[in-house]
Write an enzyme that holds these catalytic residues in place. Structure first.
Site, PDB file in Angstrom:
ATOM      1  CG  HIS A  39      93.071  83.213 -57.326  1.00 56.49           C
ATOM      2  ND1 HIS A  39      92.533  83.588 -56.396  1.00 56.49           N
ATOM      3  CD2 HIS A  39      94.144  84.321 -57.500  1.00 56.49           C
ATOM      4  CE1 HIS A  39      92.746  84.434 -55.821  1.00 56.49           C
ATOM      5  NE2 HIS A  39      93.713  84.890 -56.429  1.00 56.49           N
ATOM      6  CB  CYS A  91      95.204  91.061 -55.044  1.00 57.92           C
ATOM      7  SG  CYS A  91      94.783  90.088 -56.328  1.00 57.92           S
TER       8      CYS A  91
END
Length: 701
Positions: free
Chosen positions: A65, A212
């Site tokens: 991603h 993250c």
């Protein structure tokens, strides 16, 4: 999921063998649907994100991603691989691959939807249904949430194309999905009774923070995993997700009532001081996904032993002591990088001030009297002396800062005092940087040892501000002055004498080696080792000629990769994506300023061609700089400190030679790849014509 995924974005027979090929196959579907405008540019952004941290998860899931300016709207593409594809997960290849594409300026609503998918991936019924579904439309509906896992499994069981064994398996999945809520509730209730002893006793309370680098997937998957494990363990667990859509701070009352804290993050936790004074477990975000039960047990154990944190801990993997399960070598690298990262600004500021002092006052300015005793506002020499003396004071902090923040990386704030004390002692006994490294590691180890001693509750409040600094500073001081200081000082002197004696081929080989190191990871640990080695030599009032040659070689080599990428995108722009060509414009300035990180976007997108090419050019530049005898008194500045370089014309020739070597190699290697791709495409196009006749005879080339 709205229409972020449709049947056209689903491939239930993904044939790719590598994660790069899988990303390309799914991205091509996005391009066909008008969701991605530049395939190569988007894949470069995916590769850059993958280089930060593998996106494989336990349970056979891969979630490549990224955010990208080439994405027109938030999009999901799903592929199912029968053979499995390695995305770096500990338990093996992934068979369920989700390519998540978010625009560079995605709004909060879309990011919230993407985070919902991340949470779904922690649901076993959801992933089981995806493995059982045999229709792309049904798979897209399942991912969007239009169809429940139980219904999807039942539909797969009823499919005419399904074998009897497959139908039986799907029916079992449906049965599990329908009964999962009841079984989870029963399990959680039973675990809660076991954990608390009685239903009336207050359960253990945990607050957690997950984050993250991208803030889209891992952040929310870790949160879901921790919440599920908390319910199963009978623990009240509340998670603050610090994702791309921003975050809502936990209520201070909730934090105050918590018995423990879990940080599962790969970027700094924002407002971390809110959680000070509580038992804390600090790990990477993937640990929150893969082993939440262990983390809950660990924080409960710390609470039982009375272990608390005195304040905010370092927030990034480089600064942390190391996540659980990492080897000692990895943790040592992180500790050392913590010290170096805090030291570099002192090097840059102090070194440039010293260089400016030399430029204004001449090379004899180091013998000027203190500006406190003699300073004339209208004399250039006085201003040169002022800058030189300020820079000298800044340089005096290098070793203490290095030692202090190595200890900080190991033991958090309590390590700072003994680390700085040990670093200062290293300067006092002439042990230099080697002594600073040793002092930092010893200080961190001593503090960690003290923290493991069980202390009565009444004394815990004074431990971090009185007891730990007092005892640890005394121990580190004793070891540095009496035990190891003298041997380290001797080793430092020996290394300095060796550098001063380098001549001829030895100096050239050293220049080439330092050039290779500077270009290997472009600002990473190996690059920083070479840079620290060079700055250590000039961090004195009167550096030797050899030390200044080493500094010159290191800076020259570090300028090569970004300048070469900029030149390559200029002379052969068609070999690069539009994004890379734009990055190439910025790389001119970054390279000229001695910022090696300017080449990272190119290396992340094509490491096998860019990094070896950069290393070759860096080695050439480092060796030539040594051959030409170029010297440098400033540790930073790029072309802006050329007037301070000895033999500046030959120095620039050395840089130009390395840039040309790297540019030529990159252009050749990328050109070969383009030719191979074109040949493969031509072969595919010609294949139907060549095999039009139904024959088993080989087709002539």
């Amino acid at each position: 999921m709205s229409e972020m995924i449709t049947a056209d974005l689903v491939d239930l027979d993904l044939s790719a063998e590598t994660k790069e090929a899988a990303a390309r196959a799914l991205a091509e579907r996005m391009v066909a649907q008008g969701r991605v405008t530049d395939l190569d540019g988007f894949l470069a952004d995916v590769a850059a994100r993958e280089a930060q941290m593998p996106t494989g998860l336990d349970g056979g899931i891969g979630i490549p991603h990224c955010r990208s300016e080439h994405v027109t709207e938030p999009t999901l593409a799903f592929g199912r691989s029968a053979a499995g594809i390695d995305f770096g997960a500990p338990d093996g290849p992934a068979d369920l691959i989700f390519l998540i594409a978010a625009p560079a300026g995605a709004d909060d609503a879309h990011l919230t939807i993407l985070s919902a998918l991340a949470r779904q991936l922690m649901n076993a019924e959801f992933t089981s249904a995806l493995r059982a579904v045999d229709d792309a439309t049904a798979a897209a509906a399942l991912i969007r949430g239009d169809e429940s896992p139980a219904a999807a499994a039942a539909g797969a069981a009823a499919s005419p194309a399904t074998t009897e064994a497959e139908a039986s398996e799907a029916a079992e999945v449906a049965e599990v999905a329908e009964g999962s809520q009841d079984s989870v509730a029963v399990s959680a209730a039973a675990s809660a009774d076991t954990a608390t002893g009685t239903t009336g006793e207050r359960p253990f309370r945990i607050v957690a923070v997950t984050s993250c680098p991208t803030g889209i997937a891992h952040t929310y998957m870790a949160a879901e995993s921790l919440e599920n494990a908390g319910r199963a363990a009978g623990v009240e667990l509340v998670v603050e997700t610090q994702g791309s859509a921003g975050f809502t701070r936990l209520d201070p009352a909730v934090i105050a009532a918590a018995d423990g804290v879990i940080f599962a993050h790969d970027v700094p936790v924002r407002d971390k001081d809110r959680f000070a004074g509580k038992p804390t477990v600090d790990v990477g975000v993937k640990a929150g996904i893969n082993r939440p039960t262990e983390l809950i047990s660990e924080v409960r154990g710390k609470a039982e032993r009375g272990e608390v944190t005195a304040g905010s801990a370092p927030g990034t993997p480089v600064e942390r002591a190391g996540a659980a399960g990492e080897g000692y070598g990895t943790m040592l690298r992180k500790w050392l990088m913590s010290g170096v990262s805090y030291m570099v600004p002192f090097v840059a500021a102090g070194g440039l001030l010293i260089a400016l002092g030399f430029a204004i006052g001449g090379y004899q300015i180091n013998k000027a009297p203190s500006v406190m005793d003699h300073f004339v506002w209208t004399q250039g020499d006085s201003w040169g002396a002022l800058l030189f003396q300020i820079g000298g004071v800044a340089f005096g902090f290098l070793v203490p800062v290095l030692a202090g923040y190595i200890a900080y990386g190991m033991a958090d704030r309590p390590g700072i005092v003994p680390g700085f004390v040990g670093g200062a002692i290293s300067l006092t006994i002439n042990a230099g940087f080697l002594g600073g490294l040793a002092a930092g590691l010893i200080a961190g180890g001593v503090v960690i040892g003290i923290q493991k001693v069980r202390i009565p509750a009444a004394l815990r409040g004074i431990m971090p501000v009185v007891v730990i600094p007092l005892i640890s500073a005394a121990i580190v001081g004793f070891l540095m002055f009496v035990v190891i200081g003298k041997p380290i000082a001797s080793a430092q002197k020996g290394m300095t004498d060796w550098l001063n004696g380098l001549t001829g081929s030895n100096a050239v080989l050293l220049g080439a080696l330092l050039g290779l190191m500077m270009c290997f990871d472009l600002g990473g640990p190996v690059n920083k080792v070479a840079y620290t080695f060079a700055t250590a030599g000039i961090a004195v009032a009167s550096p030797s000629d050899s030390a200044m040659k080493i500094m010159a070689a290191v800076m020259a080599a570090g300028m090569v990769p970004p300048l070469a990428m900029a030149l390559a995108t200029t002379v052969r722009g068609r070999l690069f994506t539009q994004t890379e060509r734009e990055n190439g414009k910025a790389a001119w300035v970054l390279g000229a300023s001695f910022i090696s990180e300017g080449a990272i976007p190119f290396a992340a997108a094509d490491p096998l061609r860019v990094i070896p090419s950069a290393m070759a050019g860096g080695a050439v530049t480092g060796a030539l700089s040594m051959i030409f005898g170029a010297t440098l008194r400033a540790p930073h500045g790029g072309i802006f400190v050329v007037p301070l370089i000895g033999n500046p014309f030959l120095y620039l020739i050395a840089i130009a030679a390395g840039v040309c070597v790297t540019t030529a190699l990159v252009v050749i290697l990328k050109g070969m790849r383009k030719q191979a791709s074109a040949g493969a495409g031509a072969g595919v196009a010609e294949a139907p014509i060549a095999t039009k006749a139904d024959t088993t005879e080989p087709v002539a080339a």
